[in-house]
Scaffold this motif. Structure first.
Motif, PDB file in Angstrom:
ATOM      1  N   THR A  38     134.234  28.403  61.218  1.00  0.00           N
ATOM      2  CA  THR A  38     134.130  29.473  60.221  1.00  0.00           C
ATOM      3  C   THR A  38     133.644  30.778  60.830  1.00  0.00           C
ATOM      4  O   THR A  38     134.222  31.853  60.583  1.00  0.00           O
ATOM      5  N   VAL A  56     135.892  30.603  52.999  1.00  0.00           N
ATOM      6  CA  VAL A  56     134.887  29.673  52.486  1.00  0.00           C
ATOM      7  C   VAL A  56     135.098  29.376  51.003  1.00  0.00           C
ATOM      8  O   VAL A  56     134.184  28.913  50.323  1.00  0.00           O
ATOM      9  N   ASP A  58     136.144  27.143  48.221  1.00  0.00           N
ATOM     10  CA  ASP A  58     136.307  25.688  48.120  1.00  0.00           C
ATOM     11  C   ASP A  58     137.599  25.266  47.443  1.00  0.00           C
ATOM     12  O   ASP A  58     137.952  24.085  47.472  1.00  0.00           O
ATOM     13  N   SER A  61     139.980  25.227  50.913  1.00  0.00           N
ATOM     14  CA  SER A  61     139.540  24.488  52.094  1.00  0.00           C
ATOM     15  C   SER A  61     138.342  23.652  51.674  1.00  0.00           C
ATOM     16  O   SER A  61     137.892  23.724  50.521  1.00  0.00           O
ATOM     17  N   GLU A  62     137.827  22.856  52.596  1.00  0.00           N
ATOM     18  CA  GLU A  62     136.726  21.957  52.251  1.00  0.00           C
ATOM     19  C   GLU A  62     135.727  21.912  53.398  1.00  0.00           C
ATOM     20  O   GLU A  62     136.075  22.156  54.559  1.00  0.00           O
ATOM     21  N   PRO A  63     134.458  21.613  53.087  1.00  0.00           N
ATOM     22  CA  PRO A  63     133.468  21.497  54.152  1.00  0.00           C
ATOM     23  C   PRO A  63     133.822  20.354  55.102  1.00  0.00           C
ATOM     24  O   PRO A  63     134.405  19.350  54.705  1.00  0.00           O
ATOM     25  N   SER A  64     133.458  20.545  56.358  1.00  0.00           N
ATOM     26  CA  SER A  64     133.662  19.505  57.371  1.00  0.00           C
ATOM     27  C   SER A  64     132.342  18.805  57.650  1.00  0.00           C
ATOM     28  O   SER A  64     131.254  19.348  57.392  1.00  0.00           O
ATOM     29  N   ARG A  70     134.976  24.107  58.720  1.00  0.00           N
ATOM     30  CA  ARG A  70     135.617  23.700  57.475  1.00  0.00           C
ATOM     31  C   ARG A  70     136.974  23.100  57.813  1.00  0.00           C
ATOM     32  O   ARG A  70     137.415  23.148  58.969  1.00  0.00           O
ATOM     33  N   ARG A  71     137.641  22.547  56.799  1.00  0.00           N
ATOM     34  CA  ARG A  71     138.944  21.914  57.009  1.00  0.00           C
ATOM     35  C   ARG A  71     139.923  22.397  55.935  1.00  0.00           C
ATOM     36  O   ARG A  71     139.550  22.594  54.782  1.00  0.00           O
TER      37      ARG A  71
END
Length: 244
Positions: A38, A56, A58, A61-64, A70-71
């Protein structure tokens, strides 16, 4: 499959005899999320605060599990592009940022330079909108010919085509023509798009590629193998042109 604009060219989409073997090698395997750092992207887009806010979000994308990362998945991008208003330049640029992020992962650092350069182009949003509209109207040749953003070459602008150019209900959609996909066509199967298209111009080769991939997907279905053209593209990308 519906015609991809080139009605005057008879595409010679000979089915590669080894294609079912390659598809079988990937049985049970799926394309996973793509991770990105990020802070690297936030630094690269420091002059683009509104565009970088998408990094960022949500929804897209999504938290890793890895700190600072992130993913993003294909499904994220599909949802993002579905919700993007083509008449809103900021939304187009934000969607483009996420396509570049997905296509780059953590290894392609060139995109950290090329994405800001593309965003700075005078007609960036117009280019993105035009390409999406041409792909949705099945004019892949003009979409390819007219696309011009600094640093964004075929492997990346066809990613934009593949996500932004989807026309719901159509029997085919644009696909990504990455260098690794091209290597599989050329070296694994001995398929040259110049011969398939009967044309040297890459715009025609790209349209021929999309046509053939959908035809091959349909032929696999006839042979009892379920494999969409999008999955076939991913398999060829993962294979990367090696021997069978």
């Amino acid at each position: 499959m519906e015609t991809c604009t080139i009605n005057t060219v008879a595409f010679d989409c000979i089915f590669p005899s080894a294609l079912p073997d390659l598809v079988a090698r990937f049985e049970g395997r799926r394309q996973g999320p793509v991770g990105y750092i990020t802070s690297s992207w936030e630094d690269a887009l420091a002059d683009w605060p509104e565009e970088r806010s998408v990094l960022v979000d949500d929804r897209w994308s999504e938290p890793s599990e890895r700190l600072g990362r992130r993913r993003v998945t294909r499904d994220h991008l599909a949802s993002l592009l579905t919700s993007t208003n083509p008449d809103e330049p900021l939304q187009l640029r934000q969607a483009f940022v996420m396509v570049m992020v997905w296509g780059s992962g953590t290894s392609n650092t060139r995109s950290l330079r090329n994405t800001p350069a593309a965003l700075a182009a005078v007609r960036c949003a117009d280019q993105l909108r035009q390409a999406a509209e041409l792909c949705r109207s099945s004019d892949l040749v003009r979409a390819y010919t007219r696309f011009a953003l600094p640093g964004v070459r075929r492997s990346f602008f066809t990613k934009w085509f593949a996500f932004a150019g989807v026309e719901p209900g159509r029997s085919w959609q644009p696909l990504i023509l990455d260098d690794r996909v091209l290597a599989t066509l050329n070296h694994t199967f001995g398929v040259t798009l110049k011969d398939v298209a009967g044309e040297r111009r890459w715009s025609h080769r790209y349209a021929a590629y999309v046509h053939c991939m959908h035809n091959w997907s349909a032929e696999l279905q006839v042979r009892g193998v379920s494999c969409t053209a999008e999955r076939l593209e991913w398999i060829m990308f993962r294979h990367g042109g090696g021997p069978l």
